[in-house]
Design a protein around this motif. Structure first.
Motif, short mmCIF file in Angstrom:
data_model
loop_
_atom_site.label_atom_id
_atom_site.label_comp_id
_atom_site.label_asym_id
_atom_site.label_seq_id
_atom_site.Cartn_x
_atom_site.Cartn_y
_atom_site.Cartn_z
N GLU A 177 16.67 9.33 -78.88
CA GLU A 177 17.46 8.56 -79.85
C GLU A 177 16.68 8.62 -81.16
O GLU A 177 15.73 7.87 -81.36
CB GLU A 177 17.63 7.11 -79.38
N GLU A 179 12.58 14.70 -93.39
CA GLU A 179 13.23 14.10 -92.22
C GLU A 179 13.34 15.11 -91.07
O GLU A 179 13.09 14.77 -89.91
CB GLU A 179 14.63 13.59 -92.60
N THR A 224 11.61 14.88 -87.43
CA THR A 224 12.46 14.92 -86.24
C THR A 224 11.99 15.99 -85.26
O THR A 224 11.92 15.76 -84.05
CB THR A 224 13.92 15.18 -86.64
N SER A 244 21.20 12.06 -80.55
CA SER A 244 21.28 11.23 -79.35
C SER A 244 21.51 12.13 -78.15
O SER A 244 22.47 12.90 -78.11
CB SER A 244 22.43 10.22 -79.49
N HIS A 287 17.36 8.52 -85.14
CA HIS A 287 18.40 8.24 -86.12
C HIS A 287 17.80 8.33 -87.53
O HIS A 287 16.86 7.62 -87.87
CB HIS A 287 18.99 6.85 -85.89
N GLY A 288 18.34 9.24 -88.33
CA GLY A 288 17.89 9.42 -89.69
C GLY A 288 19.05 9.34 -90.66
O GLY A 288 20.21 9.12 -90.28
N LYS A 289 18.74 9.55 -91.91
CA LYS A 289 19.78 9.52 -92.94
C LYS A 289 20.67 10.75 -92.88
O LYS A 289 21.88 10.68 -93.12
CB LYS A 289 19.13 9.41 -94.32
N TRP A 349 20.42 13.36 -90.21
CA TRP A 349 20.73 13.82 -88.86
C TRP A 349 20.64 12.64 -87.89
O TRP A 349 19.72 11.81 -88.00
CB TRP A 349 19.77 14.92 -88.41
N ASP A 350 21.56 12.61 -86.98
CA ASP A 350 21.60 11.55 -85.97
C ASP A 350 21.59 12.23 -84.60
O ASP A 350 22.57 12.85 -84.20
CB ASP A 350 22.87 10.72 -86.16
#
Length: 324
Positions: free
Chosen positions: A147, A131, A135, A156, A149-151, A153-154
């Motif tokens: 934007e 991931e 990213t 924004s 969105h992962g499991k 890390w998020d």
């Protein structure tokens, strides 16, 4: 064949840390001067015995001291850092080195770091590595706003993106679309090797791989390439070994096999780490071997190459032929 150097680096923790680190710099500079093609440096946060906490910082210190050698992270343990930080640091090093940078990544390798960062689940670490890598590549491939969105890390970044002021975008690398990427592998039919094949990355068979593990890596890489429709690239593969060259075989044996010497001490250290981590089986050439049989003497026989220049060349070619 090209030559590279991998440094964990390992030092007796009783040694003076300042002196040891400066010796690592001297070794790296010498490797450049004598014609080595690559230098790979490891990352460990909680081990004075393996004291480079940031390959980015260490390698940046070598840019002005070296002329041609590629500066490679070996490796950045992605589950332990935020992807945006890694992406930005890697881009900066790539620019400062004018493209002499290879981006080696991993899910982690030191059990004390796993505990420190609460990353003790191997399956979770592997998922986090993938991931994070995805990213980082997304951050490099576009400008803000982001934007992602992962499991684990998020990311924004949208409210303060000001292109005319140069704000709101992660630094892009010097090499486009990005620096060469690489993973390390130790186990037979390693998932990391298959990932390298599917992604077009380089891979390194670790210096403590058994010959059976090394032999399994190329077919595993081919399977990854085939699954992704990629053409295999033999230059993507690196095979590491502990090597000592002396004037003659007797001198090499006396140095490498000295119980008070650095090679013996290194294997004693590594076996201690793997035993405590429950990972000693990866060094066994036979699954039925008792743990007590995996000694520094055994490791020297199986994983180290030492002797005169002619003998070292002969032994290394044997490893390569066995892997074919």
């Amino acid at each position: 064949m090209k030559l590279g150097m991998f440094m964990m680096p390992y030092h007796d923790p009783k040694r003076d840390l300042h002196r040891a680190l400066h010796e690592d710099v001297e070794i790296a500079v010498h490797a450049d001067q004598v014609g080595f093609d690559e230098l790979w440096v490891g990352e460990h946060y909680s081990a004075p015995s393996e004291p480079i906490t940031s390959p980015f910082i260490f390698l940046a210190n070598l840019i002005a001291r070296t002329k041609r050698i590629r500066l490679c992270t070996g490796v950045i343990n992605l589950p332990q850092q935020h992807p945006a930080i890694v992406a930005a640091h890697a881009s900066l090093l790539d620019h400062l080195s004018e493209g002499r940078f290879t981006f080696g990544i991993s899910s982690g390798g030191l059990p004390s770091d796993f505990e420190l960062f609460k990353r003790t689940d191997a399956a979770e670490r592997n998922a986090m590595m993938i991931e994070s890598a995805d990213t980082i590549l997304k951050l490099w491939a576009s400008d803000g706003p982001y934007e992602i969105h992962g499991k684990h890390w998020d990311i924004s970044l949208k409210d303060f993106v000001v292109p005319e002021l140069g704000i709101g975008t992660i630094l892009k690398p010097f090499q486009r679309p990005h620096p060469p990427m690489a993973v390390s592998a130790a186990s037979p039919a390693s998932g990391s090797v298959k990932l390298a094949g599917s992604r077009g990355w380089q891979f390194i068979s670790a210096h403590f791989c058994t010959r059976a593990s090394i032999k399994s890596h190329w077919p595993t890489y081919l399977a990854g390439c085939e699954a992704a429709g990629r053409k295999p690239d033999p230059s993507a593969w690196r095979i590491a070994r502990v090597i000592h060259v002396a004037r003659d075989d007797a001198e090499a044996r006396a140095y490498a096999e000295d119980p008070a010497g650095p090679y013996y001490d290194f294997w004693r250290y590594l076996l201690g780490v793997l035993t405590r981590a429950g990972m000693l089986a990866m060094l066994k050439t036979d699954k039925g071997m008792p743990d007590a049989a995996v000694t520094p003497e055994y490791a020297l026989r199986e994983f180290a190459i030492y002797g005169s220049p002619a003998r070292v060349a002969e032994m290394y070619w044997k490893v390569l032929r066995a892997a074919a």
